[in-house]
Design a protein around this motif. Structure first.
Motif, PDB file in Angstrom:
ATOM      1  N   ARG A 126       0.738  -1.116  -0.006  1.00  0.00           N
ATOM      2  CA  ARG A 126      -0.053  -0.096  -0.049  1.00  0.00           C
ATOM      3  C   ARG A 126       0.886   1.225  -0.039  1.00  0.00           C
ATOM      4  N   THR A 127       1.755   1.196   0.943  1.00  0.00           N
ATOM      5  CA  THR A 127       2.824   2.536   0.863  1.00  0.00           C
ATOM      6  C   THR A 127       3.344   2.730  -0.653  1.00  0.00           C
ATOM      7  N   LEU A 165       0.575   4.350  -2.902  1.00  0.00           N
ATOM      8  CA  LEU A 165       0.245   5.682  -2.524  1.00  0.00           C
ATOM      9  C   LEU A 165       1.332   6.723  -3.079  1.00  0.00           C
ATOM     10  N   GLU A 201       2.966  13.303  -1.228  1.00  0.00           N
ATOM     11  CA  GLU A 201       2.935  11.864  -0.568  1.00  0.00           C
ATOM     12  C   GLU A 201       2.351  11.873   0.883  1.00  0.00           C
ATOM     13  N   ILE A 204      -1.472  12.472   0.323  1.00  0.00           N
ATOM     14  CA  ILE A 204      -2.170  11.369   0.218  1.00  0.00           C
ATOM     15  C   ILE A 204      -2.311  10.288   1.004  1.00  0.00           C
ATOM     16  N   LYS A 205      -1.234   9.964   1.845  1.00  0.00           N
ATOM     17  CA  LYS A 205      -1.096   8.877   2.720  1.00  0.00           C
ATOM     18  C   LYS A 205      -1.818   9.521   3.915  1.00  0.00           C
ATOM     19  N   PHE A 246      -5.558   9.137   3.011  1.00  0.00           N
ATOM     20  CA  PHE A 246      -5.942   7.528   2.821  1.00  0.00           C
ATOM     21  C   PHE A 246      -6.103   7.067   4.331  1.00  0.00           C
ATOM     22  N   TYR A 298     -10.378   4.208  -1.921  1.00  0.00           N
ATOM     23  CA  TYR A 298     -10.118   4.752  -3.323  1.00  0.00           C
ATOM     24  C   TYR A 298     -11.125   5.561  -4.254  1.00  0.00           C
TER      25      TYR A 298
END
Length: 843
Positions: free
Chosen positions: A308-309, A312, A373, A376-377, A380, A386
Motif C-alpha cells: 500500500r505504501t 500511495l 506523498e 495522499i497518505k 488515505f 480509493y
C-alpha cells in the motif's frame, strides 16, 4: 473424466479405468469428486473459411481438430471434450502426455500481446509523448499485466515506485477513468477494506475453468502446480498451446474489474456456473502475462512487492508530474505544483546551466514529492476509500483533496499504535517528566465505534476492527448500547470512539479472558443468543458532534463529560466504562502501584500517553547520542507514535515488546512430539517488499491441544502444508524446514532477547552487513486473530529492539541461534503446557 475422441474409427481404444478411490488434489487444484455428468448430444457450430476447398475424402478417416469459439456458445453448449491439436500447435512448455492434450480453440495463430517499453526508469525522464494504446480509450489489461510483471521481477523499492509512478502517469494522461480500477487491481482488492467485496471463487471453480479452456486433466494440472507452486503459472503453462478461432478483442482494465464485480455479485441458484463461465471467457481472451496475473487476481494473491505504501507514494508522484485535468490550475504557491522549467532543468542540462541549478531543481522536486506523498497518505489513512479519493483527485487535483475527502463518520480510520517500552524507568526517561496518563491495556478486541443521528432521529452505528473490517453484526449488544447513549443525551449528534471490547462476567463485571470473547459468533448475532457478555472500555474520542478534537487532554475531557458509564443490567446488554487510569501528577509511586495492579489483573499491561503537545527523547543511530523529537498529542492514524507507549507485563523482563510473527514452516518433532510439528519456523514481514523473512524456530509455549490443532490446520500435503517451498513470498534464508506452511496467520511471540545470527537473514544490513537477527528462547503467547500477515512485525522493528537492547548494556550473543535447535523429550502430561525449559538445546 471427459472422454477423448478416438484417433481412428477402425482402431478401438481401451477405456482407462478410474481407480475407485482417486485421491483429490491436495493443493490449489482439486479433482472433481462428483459423479461424471452424462454426455449430451449437440451440434457444434462448424466455423470455417467459406472459400476454403473441401477436404479430400481420405482425410475424413482421421478426426480433425474441432474448432470452437466460446463466445458463440451459450454456457450450456460448451463442450468439455479435449481436442487433439496438430503437432505445430504444441508450444515448447512442459511436456504433456498424449492423453492430456491441451484444448485448441482455433487452427489460426494467436496474436501476441503488445510490447511495452520499460517502466522502471526515472519518472522525470520517462516520455509520455506517445500513447501505448488509442488515446481516450480504456487502458488495456495487458498494460497493467506488464506493470505487475515489471514489479514482480525486482526487489528494489526505487524500481517498484518508478514503475508504478510511470504506469499511473500513463493512465492519468490517456484515460483517467481507468485509474480507479487500476488502483484496486494493483492493490489486489476490489473495494475498501470496511466493505469488502468477496469474489467467492473457490479453487475448484478456477481449476475447472482452466481445465475446460486448456483441456488438461486434473492430474496434469496437479503436476503443473507441483512444478510451479502458483495458480497463475499453472494457467500460463496450461494455455500456452491454446488458440482462438478469431482474435478476441484485447482485455481492458475496466472490463476485467467489472467482470470481477459480476463474479462477486453472482448469487443464488446457478451462481457457481455463472462465475465459472465468466472466468472461462476471461481466460480465453487473455494473452501472455495477462493469463498469469488474471488467475493470481482471481486467487486473491498477485505476489508482487507493491504494498500500500508504494502505491500511495507512486500515486502522489504521478499526480505531481502529470496532473489529471488540464483545466485544473493549481495555485502558483501550491506545495504540490512543479513547473515545467524545473523539470526541464532536471531532464537535461541546458548549455550554460550549472550543477548547482540542477541540484536546486532536484531539491525542489523532492520537496514537492514529499508534500504530495504526505497529503495522499494522510487522507488515505483517515479515509481509506480509493473511490472517493480518485473522484476528488480527478475533479480538483491534490489541492482540493483534503476538503473533498475529510474524516467521515461511517468510514474507519487506521488506528494509532503504541511504541513498546521495557520498564517504567524507560518510560520516564523517554517522556522526560512531561504530563501523561497511564491506562489499563485490556485483553480484548479493539473496536472503532462510529455513530450518528440523522434529522429524523434514527441512529446509525458501525463497529470496525483494528484492521478496518466491519464487525457490527458481531456486537448487536454494543449497537443497542449506542442507541441508549443517544436517547439519554440531548446534545449528542455524532462521534467516532476508540475502545476495547472485553468479555466480562455479567453478574459483577469482572474481566474475562480474550479466549472467551473469541467464542462469540462473528456474523448475524442475535441479542437473545448472546452467551458472552462484553463491556466497552473507551479510551479516545477522535470525532465529536462534527468536530475533530486536537489534544488528548481535550479528547479525554469530552469523553468523560458526554459519555458517562452505562450498565443496563439486562440480559444480553453491553456495559460502557472508561478505561481505568491514573495521571503522572499523582506521583511516581502511584503510577508504580497502578502498574502492579495491571500485572496482577487480567490486563495485558499499561498504555502511557502524553496529554499535550511536547517532545520525547529518542535514541539515534549512534549509541552515544540522542535527540529530542517534537510530538503532537493529536490522534495519529496508522502511526506507531512515541506519544503512545505500551508496557506489557508479558515482556517487562526480557524484550521490550512481543513480536507478531508468521509461521512459515516446521520440522518433525522427536520423542513425545513425533506426531506433531516442533519446532516451527517463524518469519517477519518486510513492508517494503511484502516478503516474509524467516528469523527463528519456536518450540515453547505450546499446549498439547494446540499441537493437535496445529497438525490439523497444517496437515502434511494439504493446501496449508507442503514438502516443497510453494510460496515464493517467503525467504527462509539459512533454514531448511522439513515442510513449508502457507502463510495465513500471525502468532504473538516473546523471547529472552534479540541476538545476531549466522543463519537468519532477518534485518540483515540494518545492524550488521553479514548477519541477521534472531530471537533467543522464543515462546508462543497466542494466535493474533485480530491481525493479518500484512501487520506482522517488520525487520526495522526487530532492529530497533536490538539497538535498544544494546543501549541498555546487554551483551551480544552472536551465533546463539545457529539453526541447530533440537527438540528434547519432555516428561509432562498431555494437558500441561510446555514451560520455558522446553526451549531446546544449542549444539
Amino acid at each position: 473424466m471427459p472422454k477423448r475422441p478416438a484417433s481412428s474409427p477402425s482402431t478401438p481404444r481401451k477405456k482407462s479405468k478410474r481407480p475407485p478411490d482417486q485421491p483429490s488434489l491436495d493443493s490449489f487444484f482439486k479433482s472433481p469428486r462428483d459423479t461424471p455428468t452424462p454426455t449430451r448430444k449437440r451440434q457444434t457450430p462448424q466455423l470455417r473459411d467459406a472459400h476454403a476447398p473441401e477436404p479430400p475424402p481420405a482425410a475424413s478417416q482421421l478426426s480433425p481438430p474441432e474448432i470452437i469459439d466460446v463466445d458463440l456458445l451459450d454456457d450450456s453448449d460448451i463442450d468439455t471434450r479435449p481436442i487433439i491439436p496438430s503437432s505445430s500447435s504444441i508450444s515448447q512448455g512442459p511436456r504433456i502426455s498424449d492423453d492430456e492434450t491441451p484444448r485448441i480453440f482455433s487452427a489460426g495463430v494467436q496474436p501476441h500481446p503488445p510490447k511495452y517499453p520499460s517502466l522502471s526508469e526515472d519518472p522525470t525522464t520517462f516520455l509520455l509523448d506517445s500513447c501505448f494504446w488509442t488515446p481516450n480509450t480504456p487502458t488495456p489489461y495487458s498494460f497493467l499485466a506488464h506493470t505487475l510483471t515489471t514489479v514482480s521481477e525486482t526487489r528494489s523499492r526505487i524500481a517498484i515506485i518508478n514503475t508504478l509512478t510511470n504506469a499511473l502517469r500513463q493512465i492519468l494522461r490517456f484515460h483517467p477513468k481507468s485509474l480507479l480500477p487500476s488502483l484496486y487491481l494493483l492493490s489486489n482488492s476490489l473495494s475498501p477494506p470496511y466493505s469488502p467485496i468477496e469474489l467467492g471463487l473457490g479453487p475448484s471453480i478456477i481449476s475447472k475453468a482452466i481445465q475446460h479452456v486448456s483441456g488438461l486433466t486434473p492430474a496434469a494440472l496437479k503436476r503443473l502446480y507441483n512444478q510451479t507452486g502458483d495458480p497463475g503459472d499453472v494457467a500460463f503453462e496450461a494455455k500456452s498451446s491454446v488458440r482462438t478461432l478469431v482474435p478476441h478483442p484485447p482485455l481492458l482494465t475496466c472490463s476485467v474489474y467489472d467482470a470481477l464485480l459480476k463474479i462477486a455479485h453472482a448469487k443464488g441458484q446457478g451462481a457457481v456456473k455463472q462465475k465459472q463461465s465468466i472466468v472461462e471467457k476471461l481466460l480465453v481472451a487473455a494473452k501472455g502475462e495477462e493469463i498469469r496475473f488474471l488467475v493470481r487476481t482471481l486467487s486473491q494473491h498477485i505476489r508482487v512487492g507493491a504494498v500500500r505504501t508504494s502505491i500511495l507514494t507512486a500515486l502522489a508522484r504521478a499526480l505531481v508530474l502529470t496532473p489529471p485535468n488540464s483545466d485544473i490550475s493549481a495555485p502558483s504557491d501550491s506545495p504540490y505544483r512543479i513547473s515545467e522549467h524545473i523539470l526541464s532543468q532536471i531532464q537535461a542540462l541546458p548549455a550554460g546551466s550549472s550543477k548547482k541549478v540542477v541540484d536546486e531543481a532536484k531539491e525542489k522536486l523532492v520537496a514537492t514529492f514529499a508534500a504530495a506523498e504526505g497529503l495522499i497518505k494522510k487522507v488515505f489513512v483517515q479515509h481509506p476509500n480509493y473511490d472517493h479519493i480518485v473522484a476528488a483527485l480527478l475533479e480538483a487535483g491534490l489541492d482540493g483533496l483534503t476538503a473533498r475527502v475529510p474524516l467521515t463518520v461511517g468510514i474507519p480510520l487506521h488506528p494509532t499504535l503504541g511504541s513498546p517500552m521495557r520498564s517504567l524507568d524507560e518510560v520516564y526517561e523517554r517522556i522526560d517528566n512531561q504530563p501523561f496518563v497511564a491506562e489499563f491495556k485490556y485483553d480484548g478486541q479493539r473496536a472503532q465505534i462510529h455513530a450518528f443521528k440523522d434529522k429524523d432521529g434514527k441512529v446509525s452505528t458501525r463497529l470496525f476492527s483494528r484492521h478496518l473490517e466491519d464487525m457490527t453484526d458481531k456486537y448487536p449488544d454494543v449497537t443497542s448500547l449506542v442507541e441508549h447513549m443517544f436517547a439519554s443525551s440531548q446534545g449528542l449528534e455524532s462521534f467516532i470512539m476508540d475502545a476495547e471490547v472485553v468479555a466480562v462476567d455479567p453478574s459483577d463485571g469482572s474481566l474475562r479472558s480474550f479466549q472467551e470473547l473469541s467464542n462469540r459468533p462473528r456474523k448475524e448475532v442475535q441479542v437473545h443468543e448472546i452467551k458472552v457478555s462484553v463491556c466497552v472500555f473507551a479510551f479516545d474520542l477522535m470525532y465529536h458532534n462534527r468536530q475533530a478534537s486536537i489534544t488528548l487532554q481535550h479528547r479525554r475531557t469530552l469523553l468523560r463529560s458526554d459519555f458517562p458509564p452505562v450498565d443496563l443490567k439486562q440480559p444480553g446488554s453491553a456495559r460502557f466504562e472508561h478505561v481505568e487510569s491514573c495521571h503522572s501528577e499523582d506521583g511516581k509511586e502511584t503510577v508504580e502501584e497502578f502498574w502492579l495492579r495491571a500485572v496482577d489483573s487480567r490486563c495485558e499491561g499499561l498504555m502511557i500517553k502524553l496529554l499535550d503537545h511536547g517532545v520525547v527523547v529518542e535514541s539515534s543511530a549512534s549509541r552515544d547520542k540522542s535527540r529530542k523529537k517534537p510530538l503532537p498529542a493529536t490522534y495519529e492514524p496508522d502511526r506507531r507514535t512515541s506519544a503512545w507507549l505500551k508496557l506489557k507485563k508479558d515482556y517487562v523482563i526480557g524484550l521490550g515488546d512481543t513480536l507478531d510473527l508468521v509461521p512459515v514452516g516446521a520440522w518433525h518433532g522427536n520423542g513425545r512430539k513425533a506426531q506433531w510439528w516442533s519446532p516451527v519456523l517463524l518469519a517477519l514481514r518486510d513492508p517494503d517488499t511484502g516478503q516474509l523473512v524467516a528469523m527463528c524456530k519456536c518450540m515453547s509455549g505450546f499446549s498439547d491441544a494446540f499441537y493437535k490443532a496445529m497438525k490439523e490446520v497444517y496437515a502434511e500435503d494439504s493446501e496449508n502444508c507442503s514438502r516443497q517451498a510453494l510460496w515464493e513470498d517467503v525467504d527462509t534464508g539459512g533454514y531448511s524446514p522439513s515442510v513449508y506452511f502457507r502463510p495465513h496467520e500471525v502468532w504473538e511471540i516473546r523471547g529472552a532477547d534479540v541476538t545476531l545470527s549466522p543463519v537468519s537473514i532477518a534485518a540483515r544490513g540494518l545492524v550488521s552487513d553479514s548477519r541477521g537477527l534472531s530471537l533467543r528462547f522464543p515462546r508462543f503467547i497466542k494466535t493474533r486473530e485480530d491481525k493479518s500477515i500484512e501487520q506482522a512485525s517488520s525487520p526495522e522493528f526487530l532492529a530497533n529492539i536490538f539497538r535498544d537492547q544494546q543501549g541498555k548494556g546487554k551483551h551480544e550473543t552472536a551465533g546463539a541461534d545457529d539453526g541447530q535447535l533440537v527438540d528434547v523429550e519432555l516428561s509432562q502430561s498431555d494437558d500441561v503446557e510446555d514451560d520455558d525449559s522446553d526451549g531446546g538445546e544449542l549444539t
